[in-house]
Design an enzyme around this catalytic site. Structure first.
Site, PDB file in Angstrom:
ATOM      1  N   SER A 144       0.863  -1.195   0.000  1.00  0.00           N
ATOM      2  CA  SER A 144       0.000   0.000   0.000  1.00  0.00           C
ATOM      3  C   SER A 144       0.889   1.230   0.000  1.00  0.00           C
ATOM      4  CB  SER A 144      -0.887   0.025   1.246  1.00  0.00           C
ATOM      5  OG  SER A 144      -1.549   1.281   1.342  1.00  0.00           O
ATOM      6  N   TYR A 158      -1.429  -0.406  10.362  1.00  0.00           N
ATOM      7  CA  TYR A 158      -1.634  -0.957   9.010  1.00  0.00           C
ATOM      8  C   TYR A 158      -0.511  -0.484   8.087  1.00  0.00           C
ATOM      9  CZ  TYR A 158      -3.626  -1.226   4.268  1.00  0.00           C
ATOM     10  OH  TYR A 158      -3.822  -1.450   2.921  1.00  0.00           O
TER      11      TYR A 158
HETATM   12  P1  NAP Z   1     -11.549  -5.993   0.379  1.00  0.00           P
HETATM   13  O1  NAP Z   1     -12.385  -5.430  -0.718  1.00  0.00           O
HETATM   14  O2  NAP Z   1     -11.914  -5.750   1.791  1.00  0.00           O
HETATM   15  O3  NAP Z   1     -11.406  -7.581   0.123  1.00  0.00           O
HETATM   16  C1  NAP Z   1     -10.636  -8.311   1.011  1.00  0.00           C
HETATM   17  C2  NAP Z   1     -10.455  -9.709   0.468  1.00  0.00           C
HETATM   18  O4  NAP Z   1      -9.530 -10.385   1.332  1.00  0.00           O
HETATM   19  C3  NAP Z   1     -11.729 -10.519   0.482  1.00  0.00           C
HETATM   20  O5  NAP Z   1     -11.660 -11.433  -0.601  1.00  0.00           O
HETATM   21  C4  NAP Z   1     -11.665 -11.246   1.828  1.00  0.00           C
HETATM   22  O6  NAP Z   1     -12.369 -12.486   1.848  1.00  0.00           O
HETATM   23  C5  NAP Z   1     -10.180 -11.504   1.902  1.00  0.00           C
HETATM   24  N1  NAP Z   1      -9.670 -11.692   3.260  1.00  0.00           N
HETATM   25  C6  NAP Z   1      -9.638 -10.828   4.302  1.00  0.00           C
HETATM   26  N2  NAP Z   1      -9.052 -11.389   5.372  1.00  0.00           N
HETATM   27  C7  NAP Z   1      -8.708 -12.642   4.995  1.00  0.00           C
HETATM   28  C8  NAP Z   1      -8.088 -13.730   5.640  1.00  0.00           C
HETATM   29  N3  NAP Z   1      -7.708 -13.662   6.926  1.00  0.00           N
HETATM   30  N4  NAP Z   1      -7.899 -14.870   4.938  1.00  0.00           N
HETATM   31  C9  NAP Z   1      -8.293 -14.977   3.645  1.00  0.00           C
HETATM   32  N5  NAP Z   1      -8.880 -13.982   2.973  1.00  0.00           N
HETATM   33  C10 NAP Z   1      -9.080 -12.834   3.651  1.00  0.00           C
HETATM   34  O7  NAP Z   1     -10.025  -5.495   0.252  1.00  0.00           O
HETATM   35  P2  NAP Z   1      -9.254  -4.757  -0.935  1.00  0.00           P
HETATM   36  O8  NAP Z   1      -9.478  -3.283  -0.802  1.00  0.00           O
HETATM   37  O9  NAP Z   1      -9.506  -5.435  -2.224  1.00  0.00           O
HETATM   38  O10 NAP Z   1      -7.755  -5.002  -0.448  1.00  0.00           O
HETATM   39  C11 NAP Z   1      -6.965  -6.049  -0.993  1.00  0.00           C
HETATM   40  C12 NAP Z   1      -5.508  -5.754  -0.634  1.00  0.00           C
HETATM   41  O11 NAP Z   1      -5.153  -4.465  -1.157  1.00  0.00           O
HETATM   42  C13 NAP Z   1      -5.244  -5.698   0.867  1.00  0.00           C
HETATM   43  O12 NAP Z   1      -3.970  -6.267   1.145  1.00  0.00           O
HETATM   44  C14 NAP Z   1      -5.229  -4.204   1.158  1.00  0.00           C
HETATM   45  O13 NAP Z   1      -4.460  -3.892   2.290  1.00  0.00           O
HETATM   46  C15 NAP Z   1      -4.599  -3.670  -0.123  1.00  0.00           C
HETATM   47  N6  NAP Z   1      -4.868  -2.266  -0.380  1.00  0.00           N
HETATM   48  C16 NAP Z   1      -6.147  -1.810  -0.567  1.00  0.00           C
HETATM   49  C17 NAP Z   1      -6.343  -0.453  -0.805  1.00  0.00           C
HETATM   50  C18 NAP Z   1      -7.724   0.123  -1.013  1.00  0.00           C
HETATM   51  O14 NAP Z   1      -7.870   1.367  -0.972  1.00  0.00           O
HETATM   52  N7  NAP Z   1      -8.760  -0.679  -1.253  1.00  0.00           N
HETATM   53  C19 NAP Z   1      -5.262   0.417  -0.869  1.00  0.00           C
HETATM   54  C20 NAP Z   1      -3.978  -0.075  -0.682  1.00  0.00           C
HETATM   55  C21 NAP Z   1      -3.791  -1.429  -0.441  1.00  0.00           C
HETATM   56  P3  NAP Z   1     -13.983 -12.577   2.156  1.00  0.00           P
HETATM   57  O15 NAP Z   1     -14.663 -12.075   0.905  1.00  0.00           O
HETATM   58  O16 NAP Z   1     -14.230 -14.014   2.414  1.00  0.00           O
HETATM   59  O17 NAP Z   1     -14.239 -11.677   3.337  1.00  0.00           O
END
Ligand code: NAP
Length: 250
Positions: A144, A158
């Protein structure tokens, strides 16, 4: 010729889901890991299969070593030896200043984003080294821009967890280079996913912060997935150990 085989942790929603579907469209068979949202994972699998590849949904908590080892074994049993992994599962915990944050929130975040991500990377290394397919093997970790910005007032724990992902990427890239396996990270900026409403607890976060982003908007999950697919592919064959920022100028 056999297709490349990709496992995406946290592939059921958000950036992970976009990565799974885009990879399927580019000819990868895809293992879609999820934690609890079986319906979302099934939809991603259906979208992948609709693109003419094999796909499977695999439940498992990516903070739990036994689950991680099992998910890698199930992915291999279903689709064949893995050639590519995206280490994406991640959470933030409810946002707030560090002085007001309970140890349980910090611990849960570190369990998934650091200990879990390192164990996923270990299993990825084991699986990719063991794969008979030697061409094009790659791991992409999801970091991130928070690792550089620090996320003051929101979730400095985080941000610190993603700093660890960056160090993991740099070190493991050097460890695996001799095997011909590339390791890189994508560091997204604010991206339109459910993480803001469901993990940080602030549904209006994207709208509040969008004006502060130089490009004046959040990323779509597809825009992040494009960068992930680039680092998985042979288009980046001489690139290893980098953290590719996709942050709209942040
Ligand atoms: P999201 O929409 O909240 O989706 C999270 C995904 O991870 C879901 O598929 C969830 O599964 C799964 N998950 C969460 N905890 C888990 C665990 N303990 N074991 C297995 N699966 C797990 O998140 P996102 O925004 O796409 O984020 C994905 C990655 O990008 C993360 O590493 C996040 O830190 C990073 N990121 C996101 C942003 C942003 O602004 N969105 C920015 C920078 C970095 P379920 O569907 O079963 O709950």
């Amino acid at each position: 010729m056999t297709r490349p085989v990709l496992l995406v942790t946290g592939g059921s929603r958000g950036i992970g889901a976009a990565t799974c579907v885009m990879a399927a469209g580019r000819g990868y068979d895809v293992a879609v890991n999820y934690q609890s949202n079986a319906r979302a994972a099934a939809e991603v699998v259906a979208a992948c299969v609709g693109k003419g590849v094999k796909a499977v949904a695999l439940q498992g908590d990516m903070a739990d070593e036994a689950d991680i080892v099992r998910v890698f074994a199930e992915a291999k049993a279903a689709l064949g030896p893995l050639t590519h992994v995206v280490n994406n599962a991640g959470i933030t915990g409810k946002s707030g200043p560090l002085v007001d944050t309970d140890a349980a929130i910090i611990r849960e975040c570190i369990d998934v984003n650091v200990t879990g991500a390192i164990l996923v990377a270990r299993e990825a290394a084991r699986a990719l080294i063991a794969s008979e397919r030697v061409e094009g093997r790659a791991l992409v970790n999801i970091s991130s821009v928070a690792a550089e910005l620090g996320s003051p007032g929101e979730y400095v724990w985080y941000a610190a967890s993603k700093g660890a992902v960056d160090s993991l990427t740099i070190g493991l890239a050097k460890e695996l280079a001799g095997h011909g396996i590339r390791v890189n990270a994508v560091a997204p900026g604010i991206t339109e996913t459910e993480i803001h409403a469901l993990s940080t607890g602030e549904a209006g976060r994207v709208a509040r912060l969008a004006p502060l982003i130089p490009l004046k908007r959040a990323a779509t999950a597809d825009e992040i997935a494009e960068a992930v697919l680039f680092l998985l592919s042979e288009a980046s064959s001489y690139t290893t150990g980098i953290i590719l920022k996709v942050g709209g100028g942040r």
